[in-house]
Design a protein around this motif. Sequence first.
Motif, PDB file in Angstrom:
ATOM      1  N   ARG A 111      -1.273  -3.850   8.896  1.00  0.00           N
ATOM      2  CA  ARG A 111      -0.796  -3.436   7.573  1.00  0.00           C
ATOM      3  C   ARG A 111       0.158  -2.265   7.743  1.00  0.00           C
ATOM      4  N   SER A 149       5.481   0.668   5.352  1.00  0.00           N
ATOM      5  CA  SER A 149       6.895   0.380   5.135  1.00  0.00           C
ATOM      6  C   SER A 149       7.481  -0.218   6.410  1.00  0.00           C
ATOM      7  N   PHE A 197      11.828  -2.165   3.527  1.00  0.00           N
ATOM      8  CA  PHE A 197      10.728  -2.714   2.744  1.00  0.00           C
ATOM      9  C   PHE A 197       9.667  -1.654   2.486  1.00  0.00           C
ATOM     10  N   SER A 220       3.901  -3.894   3.684  1.00  0.00           N
ATOM     11  CA  SER A 220       4.119  -5.198   4.299  1.00  0.00           C
ATOM     12  C   SER A 220       2.980  -5.502   5.258  1.00  0.00           C
ATOM     13  N   THR A 221       2.932  -6.754   5.699  1.00  0.00           N
ATOM     14  CA  THR A 221       2.015  -7.170   6.754  1.00  0.00           C
ATOM     15  C   THR A 221       2.845  -7.719   7.903  1.00  0.00           C
ATOM     16  N   LEU A 274       7.016 -10.823   9.819  1.00  0.00           N
ATOM     17  CA  LEU A 274       6.842  -9.760   8.830  1.00  0.00           C
ATOM     18  C   LEU A 274       6.856 -10.354   7.426  1.00  0.00           C
ATOM     19  N   PRO A 311       6.758  -8.860   3.604  1.00  0.00           N
ATOM     20  CA  PRO A 311       6.714  -7.745   2.651  1.00  0.00           C
ATOM     21  C   PRO A 311       5.968  -8.132   1.381  1.00  0.00           C
ATOM     22  N   ASP A 312       5.283  -7.166   0.788  1.00  0.00           N
ATOM     23  CA  ASP A 312       4.616  -7.416  -0.494  1.00  0.00           C
ATOM     24  C   ASP A 312       5.628  -7.782  -1.576  1.00  0.00           C
ATOM     25  N   LYS A 338      11.881 -12.396   1.983  1.00  0.00           N
ATOM     26  CA  LYS A 338      10.450 -12.536   1.723  1.00  0.00           C
ATOM     27  C   LYS A 338       9.637 -12.800   2.991  1.00  0.00           C
TER      28      LYS A 338
END
Length: 433
Positions: free
Chosen positions: A62, A65, A78, A81-82, A102, A104-105, A122
């Motif tokens: 997690r 940024s 970003f 993000s995960t 990657l 991003p939320d 995305k």
Amino acid sequence: MDTIARAPRSFKFLSPLLLLSLAATSQAAPGEKLASYYGGKLDRVEGAPAIDWTVGPEDVWRLSSFEYKLPRKLELSFGPSTVVIAKHEDEKGNKSAIWAALFPDEPTEIVSSEPGHSDGAKAIFMRFHPSRVGELFPPKTVEGQGEARWLVWAKQQFGAKINGALQRNNMPVVPDKPWMVFDIDAVEGDRHFYFLDTKNKTIKYEPAFTRRTVPSVEASGPLGLDGVDTFKAAWDVFDRDYAMFGIKEGLDWKKLYNQYEPLAAAATSDYELAGVIGLLLTHLEDLHVWVKQDDRWITTYTRARPTNGNFQQVKGKLEQLEQRPKLVYGRVGTKGYMLIDGLQGDRLSDDVDEALEALGDTTGLVIDLRFNGGGNESIAQRIAGRFLKKKAVYSKNQYRDGDQHKDLSKELERICLARGPWRYTAPVVVLQG
């Protein structure tokens, strides 16, 4: 979603299966210090083979940024993000980052001097030198472990995009340190592939991938099956019928059920459910086990299979060269040479018969199978039969024959029959890949 197929009880042959899973539990890695954990010792070596990799719940992180800038060329920025980082582990336990995905939320603008500017990113598939993992994901941005469900979507990214660059036979190779790839899925539906040379500060956009997008989490469709029941059915069919548990040292099948069942329960689409099953089956490390959901293949176990031959070098030495589908043959002096690069095709055994007729007067024969990736066993039997004086046992099989993983049948012989009209009797050497 395809229905669960019954797993054959054969020790040797396994059919396509649908399975699912992965768990949120993880073996705690050095958390924030991704550079020391994934920095490894791998470096690019000219001509080196492709690299094996693994990825598990412990590789999901997690981030608060993510930012990357190649000034006046490409900027990505970003928020939360995960990231999933796949790794290669050498015999000394050194882990090297091989690729990353990657998510991003919230999608964020792509700022680029090349096409793709202003699209919202995305998902990003990333290739980079292992030594750069700390630069890309500095400690201050790493909050801790992420949700294991993202493994499904990371492996989807790999399966769809690894053929884009920095690969050999769809397996990754280590790039030069200045080279990086950002392969981005945009909200608007396009895909933006950027190849970066950070030493020369250049960027190249590859338009061939623009419309070859990867279905997103949201676009994968609703869940039409009960996640837990489907997962259990898949787990059960292997528990009952799979014959190779006895040679899978250290594999705890019951533990894997407990690890992955929560992910199956949380799946929100048939694709994600199939992906969880794929995560479970990956632990079998069996190239003959795979998962397909409707018309989409799920990435499961894969490994590098480097070719130990150079056909162009061989071809240059052959006399009276003849080529057929999956077959090349010729001579070197009084010796014959035959290359079979795949045991497929209705005519292959007939073509081999013709080749043997043409090479029948040679004083020896090399059969080169180094480039063969597999195929139809009955074709192999027909070819082998031209070299046999009488029938021969070439393999022995055992089948699952009970409830316990080690319950196997008695050995069953697989037999190849001699086949005419005549047989090749000069010395034969077989080259194996």
